[in-house]
Scaffold this motif. Structure first.
Motif, PDB file in Angstrom:
ATOM      1  N   ALA A   1     -40.153  10.701 -11.871  1.00 14.97           N
ATOM      2  CA  ALA A   1     -39.132  11.707 -12.168  1.00 14.97           C
ATOM      3  C   ALA A   1     -37.745  11.185 -11.821  1.00 14.97           C
ATOM      4  O   ALA A   1     -36.792  11.344 -12.594  1.00 14.97           O
ATOM      5  CB  ALA A   1     -39.428  12.989 -11.389  1.00 14.97           C
ATOM      6  N   CYS A   2     -37.627  10.546 -10.664  1.00 11.04           N
ATOM      7  CA  CYS A   2     -36.334   9.998 -10.253  1.00 11.04           C
ATOM      8  C   CYS A   2     -35.909   8.846 -11.157  1.00 11.04           C
ATOM      9  O   CYS A   2     -34.725   8.718 -11.501  1.00 11.04           O
ATOM     10  CB  CYS A   2     -36.400   9.529  -8.802  1.00 11.04           C
ATOM     11  N   LEU A   3     -36.853   8.007 -11.556  1.00  8.90           N
ATOM     12  CA  LEU A   3     -36.538   6.888 -12.439  1.00  8.90           C
ATOM     13  C   LEU A   3     -36.080   7.372 -13.817  1.00  8.90           C
ATOM     14  O   LEU A   3     -35.086   6.873 -14.366  1.00  8.90           O
ATOM     15  CB  LEU A   3     -37.759   5.984 -12.592  1.00  8.90           C
ATOM     16  N   LEU A   4     -36.786   8.343 -14.359  1.00  8.83           N
ATOM     17  CA  LEU A   4     -36.430   8.853 -15.679  1.00  8.83           C
ATOM     18  C   LEU A   4     -35.113   9.619 -15.634  1.00  8.83           C
ATOM     19  O   LEU A   4     -34.290   9.526 -16.561  1.00  8.83           O
ATOM     20  CB  LEU A   4     -37.543   9.766 -16.200  1.00  8.83           C
TER      21      LEU A   4
ATOM     22  N   ASN B   1     -22.842  11.203 -14.824  1.00  3.13           N
ATOM     23  CA  ASN B   1     -23.724  10.696 -13.784  1.00  3.13           C
ATOM     24  C   ASN B   1     -23.966   9.198 -13.932  1.00  3.13           C
ATOM     25  O   ASN B   1     -23.780   8.628 -15.012  1.00  3.13           O
ATOM     26  CB  ASN B   1     -25.080  11.415 -13.841  1.00  3.13           C
ATOM     27  N   VAL B   2     -24.416   8.581 -12.853  1.00  7.83           N
ATOM     28  CA  VAL B   2     -24.900   7.209 -12.940  1.00  7.83           C
ATOM     29  C   VAL B   2     -26.086   7.179 -13.890  1.00  7.83           C
ATOM     30  O   VAL B   2     -26.972   8.040 -13.838  1.00  7.83           O
ATOM     31  CB  VAL B   2     -25.307   6.685 -11.550  1.00  7.83           C
ATOM     32  N   ASN B   3     -26.107   6.197 -14.774  1.00  8.80           N
ATOM     33  CA  ASN B   3     -27.259   5.998 -15.651  1.00  8.80           C
ATOM     34  C   ASN B   3     -27.314   4.524 -16.037  1.00  8.80           C
ATOM     35  O   ASN B   3     -26.569   3.707 -15.496  1.00  8.80           O
ATOM     36  CB  ASN B   3     -27.190   6.919 -16.885  1.00  8.80           C
ATOM     37  N   ARG B   4     -28.190   4.196 -16.954  1.00 13.31           N
ATOM     38  CA  ARG B   4     -28.369   2.779 -17.288  1.00 13.31           C
ATOM     39  C   ARG B   4     -27.114   2.150 -17.906  1.00 13.31           C
ATOM     40  O   ARG B   4     -26.987   0.938 -17.947  1.00 13.31           O
ATOM     41  CB  ARG B   4     -29.556   2.612 -18.236  1.00 13.31           C
ATOM     42  N   TYR B   5     -26.182   2.985 -18.351  1.00 11.35           N
ATOM     43  CA  TYR B   5     -24.961   2.485 -18.966  1.00 11.35           C
ATOM     44  C   TYR B   5     -23.732   2.595 -18.053  1.00 11.35           C
ATOM     45  O   TYR B   5     -22.691   2.030 -18.368  1.00 11.35           O
ATOM     46  CB  TYR B   5     -24.670   3.258 -20.260  1.00 11.35           C
TER      47      TYR B   5
ATOM     48  N   ASP C   1     -29.338   0.954  -7.425  1.00  8.25           N
ATOM     49  CA  ASP C   1     -29.532   1.682  -6.167  1.00  8.25           C
ATOM     50  C   ASP C   1     -30.449   2.880  -6.369  1.00  8.25           C
ATOM     51  O   ASP C   1     -31.285   3.196  -5.509  1.00  8.25           O
ATOM     52  CB  ASP C   1     -28.181   2.159  -5.615  1.00  8.25           C
ATOM     53  N   PHE C   2     -30.295   3.536  -7.493  1.00 11.06           N
ATOM     54  CA  PHE C   2     -31.142   4.692  -7.782  1.00 11.06           C
ATOM     55  C   PHE C   2     -32.585   4.272  -8.074  1.00 11.06           C
ATOM     56  O   PHE C   2     -33.531   4.989  -7.733  1.00 11.06           O
ATOM     57  CB  PHE C   2     -30.561   5.483  -8.954  1.00 11.06           C
ATOM     58  N   LEU C   3     -32.753   3.118  -8.704  1.00 12.19           N
ATOM     59  CA  LEU C   3     -34.114   2.609  -8.935  1.00 12.19           C
ATOM     60  C   LEU C   3     -34.808   2.318  -7.613  1.00 12.19           C
ATOM     61  O   LEU C   3     -35.971   2.684  -7.401  1.00 12.19           O
ATOM     62  CB  LEU C   3     -34.064   1.348  -9.797  1.00 12.19           C
ATOM     63  N   LEU C   4     -34.098   1.644  -6.713  1.00 14.07           N
ATOM     64  CA  LEU C   4     -34.661   1.339  -5.399  1.00 14.07           C
ATOM     65  C   LEU C   4     -34.970   2.624  -4.628  1.00 14.07           C
ATOM     66  O   LEU C   4     -35.999   2.725  -3.945  1.00 14.07           O
ATOM     67  CB  LEU C   4     -33.680   0.474  -4.600  1.00 14.07           C
TER      68      LEU C   4
END
Length: 303
Positions: A21-24, A33-37, A47-50
């Motif tokens: 859920a956090c990864l998606l 928000n922070v995202n892949r872009y 940081d969010f992935l970790l």
């Protein structure tokens, strides 16, 4: 989680659902928000992935621990990997949800040990959640407060009652009740997660059914929550009028079709630009946290 369907739960599966859920949530291109872009100066996508990976052990053990203990452990584990606050709100929401899943499984099968598999439906889960929240203790508050201080969230500021800088003398439920007007996550604790179950989850299910693209469905659910619930992180940083204006902007995007139409996507891009100020004071971070909790329910139902 559809009302008629029951799903098999275990500590490991619940932890995986929370991590996914956090990864998606962070991977979807949600505005502001922070995202892949997009990164922030003090918090990168990585940081969010970790952080998503870090919460796994604490969430897996939620059935054997108090909610406050789970919150504190998850935050400590996160801080070992990242230097900024990436997931406090998500942890505050996921900890009682995870415990409720495991407690519901033991209520349905009284001999079930914590962490063993059992089946749980949406009705049982929310009933179990209400029991978990009602039984929160002063010790839960003490450990949750310690976790909040460790996470060092922005825009919190002092409060006249039950300030997190002090040692609590009331239960975590009572503390959340005092904070419910200024914090939507606290409000979830005293409404049995009304936003997550009543707004976010139905919106995500409908969007996924309509478009079949989970990333787009996540953005649509995020916009639906933001349109109906002014973001309390923005309210704390910029005031309630600005938070209400951002909700209106989200409604405008949805009126134009959201991510499913050309006009909706154009207005969504405008919203994203409007929410990206240098100090991140327009970041709808509480809405992102609620979206992660929504995804947790969705993943339990979907897998």
């Amino acid at each position: 989680m559809s009302s008629g369907r029951k799903v098999t739960v275990s500590g490991k599966r619940i932890a995986q659902a929370a991590q996914m859920a956090c990864l998606l949530e962070v991977s979807a291109p949600k505005p502001g928000n922070v995202n892949r872009y997009n990164d922030f100066a003090d918090a990168r996508f990585e940081d969010f992935l970790l952080s998503a990976v870090a919460i796994g052990p604490a969430i897996e053990g939620a059935g054997r621990a108090g909610v406050g203990q789970t919150i504190l452990r998850a935050i400590r584990d996160t801080r070992q990997r990242v230097r900024s606050n990436t997931n406090l709100g998500m942890i505050l929401l996921l900890a009682p949800l995870a415990k409720a899943c495991l407690c519901a499984s033991r209520l349905l099968r009284p001999g079930t040990a914590p962490g063993n598999s059992a089946t749980v439906g949406a009705g049982e889960l929310r009933e179990s959640l209400a029991l978990v929240l009602d039984k929160l203790t002063v010790e839960d508050a003490r450990q949750a407060y310690a976790g909040i201080r460790l996470a060092q969230p922005g825009g919190l500021g002092p409060t006249p009652e039950a300030d997190v800088a002090d040692e609590p003398s009331i239960t975590l439920y009572q503390a959340m009740a005092l904070a419910q007007e200024r914090d939507a996550i606290a409000r979830e604790y005293v409404t049995d997660f009304a936003i997550t179950f009543g707004i976010g989850y139905p919106a995500l299910m409908e969007a996924q059914s309509t478009c079949g693209d989970l990333s787009k469905a996540i953005v649509q659910a995020f916009l639906t929550i933001l349109a109906q619930v002014p973001d309390t992180l923005i309210a704390r940083k910029r005031g309630t009028n600005m938070a209400g204006q951002v909700s209106q902007w989200a409604r405008d995007v949805l009126t134009l079709g959201g991510g499913s139409t050309v006009l909706g996507r154009a207005r969504l891009a405008e919203l994203d630009r409007a929410l990206r100020d240098e100090g991140h004071t327009m970041n709808p971070g509480t809405t992102a946290d609620l979206t992660a909790a929504t995804l947790f329910l969705f993943l339990l139902n979907d897998s």
